[in-house]
Design a protein around this motif. Structure first.
Motif, PDB file in Angstrom:
ATOM      1  N   PHE A 259     -16.410 -41.229  -7.532  1.00  0.00           N
ATOM      2  CA  PHE A 259     -15.218 -41.102  -8.383  1.00  0.00           C
ATOM      3  C   PHE A 259     -13.989 -40.731  -7.555  1.00  0.00           C
TER       4      PHE A 259
ATOM      5  N   ASN B  13     -24.227 -34.836 -12.136  1.00  0.00           N
ATOM      6  CA  ASN B  13     -23.193 -35.742 -12.655  1.00  0.00           C
ATOM      7  C   ASN B  13     -22.435 -35.023 -13.776  1.00  0.00           C
TER       8      ASN B  13
ATOM      9  N   ARG C 222     -19.430 -35.239 -14.988  1.00  0.00           N
ATOM     10  CA  ARG C 222     -18.673 -36.059 -15.952  1.00  0.00           C
ATOM     11  C   ARG C 222     -19.534 -36.436 -17.141  1.00  0.00           C
TER      12      ARG C 222
ATOM     13  N   ALA D 230     -28.847 -34.273 -12.114  1.00  0.00           N
ATOM     14  CA  ALA D 230     -28.367 -35.154 -11.033  1.00  0.00           C
ATOM     15  C   ALA D 230     -27.006 -34.696 -10.507  1.00  0.00           C
TER      16      ALA D 230
ATOM     17  N   ASN E 235     -27.853 -42.044 -15.812  1.00  0.00           N
ATOM     18  CA  ASN E 235     -27.167 -40.760 -15.633  1.00  0.00           C
ATOM     19  C   ASN E 235     -27.137 -40.311 -14.184  1.00  0.00           C
ATOM     20  N   GLU E 236     -27.823 -41.072 -13.329  1.00  0.00           N
ATOM     21  CA  GLU E 236     -27.904 -40.681 -11.925  1.00  0.00           C
ATOM     22  C   GLU E 236     -26.618 -41.097 -11.216  1.00  0.00           C
ATOM     23  N   LEU E 237     -26.298 -40.361 -10.169  1.00  0.00           N
ATOM     24  CA  LEU E 237     -25.157 -40.773  -9.338  1.00  0.00           C
ATOM     25  C   LEU E 237     -25.649 -41.545  -8.127  1.00  0.00           C
TER      26      LEU E 237
ATOM     27  N   ALA F  89     -28.221 -35.729 -16.602  1.00  0.00           N
ATOM     28  CA  ALA F  89     -27.001 -35.810 -15.792  1.00  0.00           C
ATOM     29  C   ALA F  89     -26.751 -34.483 -15.082  1.00  0.00           C
TER      30      ALA F  89
END
Lengths: 264, 561
Positions: A74, B251, B253, B249, A46-48, B246
Motif C-alpha cells: 500500500f 493486514n 486495513r 496476517a 485477507n493475506e498480504l 486479517a
C-alpha cells in the motif's frame, strides 16, 4: 435529549448504510473482474503475502527449485502487487554442467498491469543477462542488457503480465472451477519475451497430498509449445507439475521455502 | 433518581455482594471452581494449539484449512449464540419474576427491556467468550501474530457476540407473539421440523455418505467449503472471521474494514430495539404473561359426566404410578419442566447433541482396527458419553431443589421428611439419566462394534456414572441451592453449579480410570482384573453417593425457609 437520540440514530443508520454499501461495492467490483483478476484477488484473500516453493526433479533426482511470492503493498500511489521469482536449476549447457539462477521481481498495479520489472539470469560464471522494464506512457518498455551492453529493447502493450519461472508458469489464482479457461500473458526470462499461457481446468479429483487424501484440481497449461499438467488445491496451492515433451523428464513437487533455499 | 441508573446501581451492588460472598464460601469450593475454569481455558488453548499445528503441518492445504476452521468456528458460534439468546431472551425479558417486579415500579419499559436484554446477552455469551478466546490466542501464536492481534481479536469477538446476541433477541421478539398462539403439540411439531431441516443441511454439507473412514481432513475441508453461508461476504460470521484472519496476517486495513462492518451492523440493532421497547414491549409483556390470554381450554365438562371423571383422573401413565407423595411430586416436577419453554427447548438441543455425537461415530477411521486402538476408542467414547450425561445432570438435575424457590414452604408443610424430597429428586433424576445414558452407550457401542465383554462393561460403567452424577447433582444442588433465582440455566452456572460440574468431571475421570486400569497395566486381555476394577468402581460410586447425599441431606435439614 430527544434530539440527541434522533442524532445518534441517524449517525448509526448512516454508518451502517455506508459500511454495507462498501461491502456491496467491494463484492460488485470483484464480480465485475475477469476470472484471472478475480482469481488473484481471492488467492490473496485477507493475506498480504503468499508464496509457493517447488523442488525441480529430473528422473527422480532433485536438480533445483523455483519459488514464487506475491505480496500486496500500500504505497502512497495506491495498491501495488509485488511478485518475486527465484529459480535455481542444474542444467547441461553445451555438454557442460552449469547452475542456472533466475531471480526477478515484477511490480503490478491494482489492475495487474506492470509498473516495473527486474530480472537477472546468471550462471556459475556470473551474470548472463539483466532484464529491466518500466512503464512508458501506454507501453511497457523492456530492455535486455549484458553488463553495460544493451542487447535488446522491446515495447510491450500495457496489459496484465505474469512473471514466468523459465519453465511453464503457474498462475496465482484460487477458486478454480472445472471448465475454466485462462489466457494470461507471461514474461518468460529465458526467451526474454512475452507469450500467452493457456490454462484449462480439466477435472476435480481426490489425490494423496502430504500423506492424506485431499481434493485437487487438475490443470493443463500450454506455454510455448510445452504442455504441463498440474495439481492445484482449491485454495490455489500448486502441489505437483508434470511436463510434456521436451521436458517430460522434469517434475515439480511442492516443498517448503526452507527446504528449497538450503544449500546442498 | 434516573431509574436506569438506579437499576445499574442495584446490579453493581448485587455483583459486589456476590463477590464478597465468594470469600465466605469454603476455600475448597472456590479453589475447585477456579482450578476448573483455569483447566477449561488451559485445555481449550492446548487442544486448539495442537490441532492447528497438526493441520498446518500439511503444507499444501494446512494454512487454508486452518483459515476455514476459524471461519467455521465463528459460524458455529453464531448459530449457538443466536439459539441460546433466543431461548434466554424469551425467558428473561418476558417470563422472569424480576421482570414482573420491575413492571410494578414506575420504570419505563425501555429501561426494563434493555436491562433484561443486556442480562440475556451477557448470560448467553460469556461462556463463548471464555472458550473462544483461547482458540483465537492459539491461532495467533501459530501465525506468530503481533501483540495488536490479541487486542483486535478481543474487540472483534466482543462485537461479534453482541451482534449474535441482538440477532437472537430480535428473533425471540418476533417469535414471541407467534409462540403464544401455538399449542404445545404445534410448538413441538414446528420445533421438530426446524431441527430436521437444520440436521439435513448439516449432514448434506458433510457429504457424509460419500466417504470412507480415513478421509477426515478431506471431510472437514469439504464441509467447510460447502457451507456457502459461511463464505458469504454478507454473513456476519464471515465479517468476524475475515477480520481475525486479517489481524493474524497483520493486514490492518482489512481488520478495520471487516471490524467496522460488524460494529456498524451491531449498532443498527440499537435504534430498532429502542423503537420496539417504546412501542410494543409493554403490550407484548402483558399479553405473554397471560393477563389477557384467550382461553384455549374449551367448555368445562359437566360434573358427574364421564368426560368430567376422565378429566379428574389424569393421564394413564400417572395413574399407573399409583397414589402417594412420590407420583404427586414427580408429576409436579414434570409439569413445571414441560411448561417452561426454556427447559423444553434446551432439552431438545441436548437430544440433538446426543444424535450428532452418535452420527459422528459412523466415521471412525478404518485404521483404528488394532485391539489397542479399539480399546482407546472404546474408553474415549465412554468418557465422551459420560461427559454428555454430566452436562445433562449439571444443567437439568442440579437446579431441581433450587427451582422449588420461595414456594419451598409448601413442600415443607407436607407430612414428609426433607430427605424424602432429596431422594425423590434423586430417583426421578436417576431414572431419566439412566435411560438417556443407557440408550447412548448402547447405540455408540453398537456402532463401534464392541465385543460382548466390553459392551456389558460399558453399560455397567454407565450405570455407575449415572448414579455418581445424579448423587452429586442432587446432593450439591441441595447443599448449594439458589432459591431466589427462577432461571434454571442461571442456577446451573452459579458457583454451586460450577462446583458440581467440575466435581462431576473429576468423579467421571476417577471412575473411567478405575475401569481402564487393568487394560493399562495388563494389556488388552487383563483377565480377572476386570472384575476387581468393577468392584473398586462400585465401591467408589457407593462412597461418593453416600457422601454427596449426606452433604445434601444435612444442608437441607438445617436450612431455614
Amino acid at each position: 435529549m430527544k434530539r440527541l437520540g434522533t442524532l445518534i440514530t441517524t449517525a448509526i443508520v448512516l454508518y451502517a448504510g455506508a459500511m454495507n454499501w462498501m461491502v456491496y461495492e467491494r463484492q460488485r467490483s470483484v464480480s465485475s473482474l475477469d476470472r484471472y483478476r478475480a482469481g488473484v484477488t481471492t488467492f490473496l484473500g485477507n493475506e498480504l503475502h503468499r508464496e509457493q516453493w517447488m523442488g525441480i526433479y529430473r528422473n527422480h533426482k532433485r536438480v533445483g527449485y523455483t519459488g514464487y511470492t506475491i505480496e500486496k503493498m500500500f504505497p502512497v500511489e495506491g495498491v501495488e502487487i509485488q511478485t518475486t521469482m527465484e529459480s535455481r536449476m542444474d542444467i547441461d549447457l553445451f555438454g557442460k554442467p552449469q547452475t542456472l539462477d533466475i531471480n526477478g521481481s515484477l511490480v503490478l498495479d491494482e489492475t495487474m498491469r506492470p509498473l516495473t520489472l527486474y530480472m537477472d539470469v546468471s550462471g556459475s560464471t556470473g551474470s548472463f543477462i539483466t532484464i529491466s522494464g518500466k512503464r512508458e506512457g501506454e507501453h511497457f518498455g523492456v530492455e535486455v542488457r549484458r553488463g553495460n551492453l544493451r542487447l535488446l529493447r522491446v515495447e510491450l502493450p500495457l496489459i496484465e503480465l505474469h512473471l514466468g519461472n523459465g519453465l511453464v508458469p503457474n498462475l496465482p489464482v484460487s477458486g478454480y472451477k472445472v471448465g475454466d479457461v485462462f489466457e494470461v500473458p507471461c514474461f518468460d526470462p529465458l526467451f526474454m519475451g512475452r507469450a500467452v499461457a493457456r490454462v484449462e481446468v480439466l477435472s476435480r479429483e481426490v489425490k494423496e497430498v502430504d500423506g492424506v487424501q485431499a481434493e485437487v484440481l487438475i490443470l493443463e497449461t500450454r506455454f510455448r509449445d510445452i504442455t504441463a499438467r498440474s495439481w492445484v488445491t482449491p485454495g490455489g496451492e500448486l502441489i505437483r507439475q508434470e511436463f510434456g515433451p521436451p521436458l517430460d523428464d522434469l517434475l515439480l513437487r511442492r516443498e517448503t521455502r526452507k527446504r528449497s533455499t538450503q544449500r546442498p | 433518581m434516573n431509574p436506569a441508573l438506579a437499576l445499574i446501581r442495584m446490579r453493581v451492588a448485587s455483583l459486589r455482594n456476590g463477590a464478597q460472598n465468594v470469600g465466605k464460601d469454603s476455600i475448597a469450593k472456590v479453589f475447585v471452581v477456579l482450578f476448573g475454569l483455569g483447566n477449561v481455558i488451559g485445555i481449550g488453548y492446548w487442544v486448539s494449539a495442537v490441532s492447528f499445528r497438526f493441520i498446518e503441518s500439511f503444507p499444501a492445504f494446512g494454512a487454508s484449512l486452518n483459515a476455514k476452521i476459524v471461519a467455521l468456528l465463528f459460524f458455529a458460534l453464531f448459530v449457538l449464540v443466536v439459539l441460546s439468546t433466543v431461548i434466554v431472551t424469551y425467558s428473561t425479558v418476558f417470563l422472569a419474576r424480576e421482570t414482573d417486579y420491575l413492571f410494578q415500579h414506575p420504570i419505563p419499559p425501555r429501561t426494563i427491556f434493555f436491562l433484561k436484554l443486556a442480562e440475556a446477552i451477557a448470560f448467553s455469551s460469556w461462556a463463548t467468550l471464555f472458550l473462544c478466546m483461547p482458540v483465537l490466542v492459539a491461532f495467533g501464536v501459530l501465525r506468530k501474530a503481533g501483540p495488536l492481534y490479541y487486542l483486535q481479536c478481543a474487540g472483534i469477538l466482543s462485537a461479534f457476540l453482541m451482534f449474535a446476541g441482538f440477532t437472537g433477541a430480535t428473533i425471540s421478539l418476533l417469535l414471541a407473539p407467534v409462540l403464544r398462539r401455538l399449542t404445545p403439540l404445534q410448538f413441538l411439531g414446528l420445533g421438530a421440523m426446524a431441527l430436521v431441516l437444520l440436521g439435513w443441511t448439516f449432514l448434506y454439507s458433510f457429504g457424509l455418505w460419500g466417504f470412507k473412514g480415513d478421509n477426515n481432513l478431506l471431510l472437514l475441508d469439504r464441509f467447510t467449503s460447502r457451507l456457502t453461508a459461511m463464505h458469504s461476504p454478507y454473513f456476519p460470521s464471515q465479517w468476524a472471521s475475515a477480520a481475525v484472519l486479517a489481524a493474524a496476517a497483520g493486514n490492518h486495513r482489512e481488520v478495520l474494514f471487516h471490524g467496522s462492518t460488524l460494529l456498524a451492523n451491531t449498532l443498527l440493532f440499537l435504534p430498532m430495539l429502542a423503537w420496539y421497547s417504546d412501542r410494543l414491549y409493554g403490550r407484548q409483556w402483558v399479553s405473554l404473561r397471560g393477563f389477557s390470554a384467550p382461553d384455549r381450554k374449551g367448555p368445562i365438562p359437566v360434573v358427574g359426566t364421564p368426560a368430567a371423571r376422565a378429566a379428574q383422573r389424569g393421564p394413564l401413565a400417572w395413574r399407573a404410578l399409583g397414589k402417594g407423595p412420590l407420583p404427586a411430586i414427580t408429576l409436579k416436577d414434570v409439569l413445571l419442566f414441560a411448561r417452561d419453554p426454556a427447559q423444553v427447548s434446551q432439552s431438545i438441543l441436548f437430544l440433538v447433541l446426543m444424535v450428532i455425537y452418535s452420527l459422528s461415530l459412523l466415521n471412525i477411521p478404518d485404521y483404528f482396527s488394532s485391539p489397542t486402538l479399539r480399546l482407546v476408542i472404546y474408553f474415549a467414547n465412554l468418557g465422551a458419553v459420560c461427559m454428555i450425561l454430566s452436562s445433562f445432570t449439571s444443567r437439568f438435575l442440579f437446579p431441581l431443589i433450587s427451582l422449588e424457590g420461595r414456594a419451598f414452604w409448601i413442600l415443607g408443610l407436607a407430612p414428609l421428611p426433607r430427605t424424602y424430597l432429596l431422594h425423590q429428586k434423586a430417583f426421578f433424576g436417576l431414572g431419566v439419566s439412566l435411560f438417556l445414558g443407557i440408550v447412548l452407550v448402547t447405540v455408540s457401542n453398537a456402532v463401534l462394534n464392541s465385543t460382548p465383554g466390553l459392551f456389558l462393561g460399558a453399560i455397567y460403567t454407565m450405570f455407575l456414572a449415572a448414579v455418581c452424577l445424579t448423587a452429586l447433582s442432587t446432593g450439591l444442588g441441595s447443599a448449594y441451592p439458589v432459591l431466589d433465582e427462577d432461571n434454571p440455566a442461571r442456577i446451573a452456572v452459579g458457583l454451586g453449579g460450577t462446583l458440581n460440574f467440575f466435581a462431576s468431571a473429576l468423579s467421571l475421570a476417577v471412575l473411567i480410570t478405575l475401569q481402564a486400569f487393568p487394560y493399562l497395566i495388563f494389556g488388552v486381555d487383563p483377565g480377572p482384573w476386570v472384575g476387581v476394577s468393577h468392584l473398586l468402581s462400585l465401591a467408589f460410586t457407593g462412597l461418593l453417593s453416600a457422601f454427596a447425599f449426606g452433604l445434601g441431606a444435612r444442608a437441607l435439614a438445617r436450612r431455614e425457609f
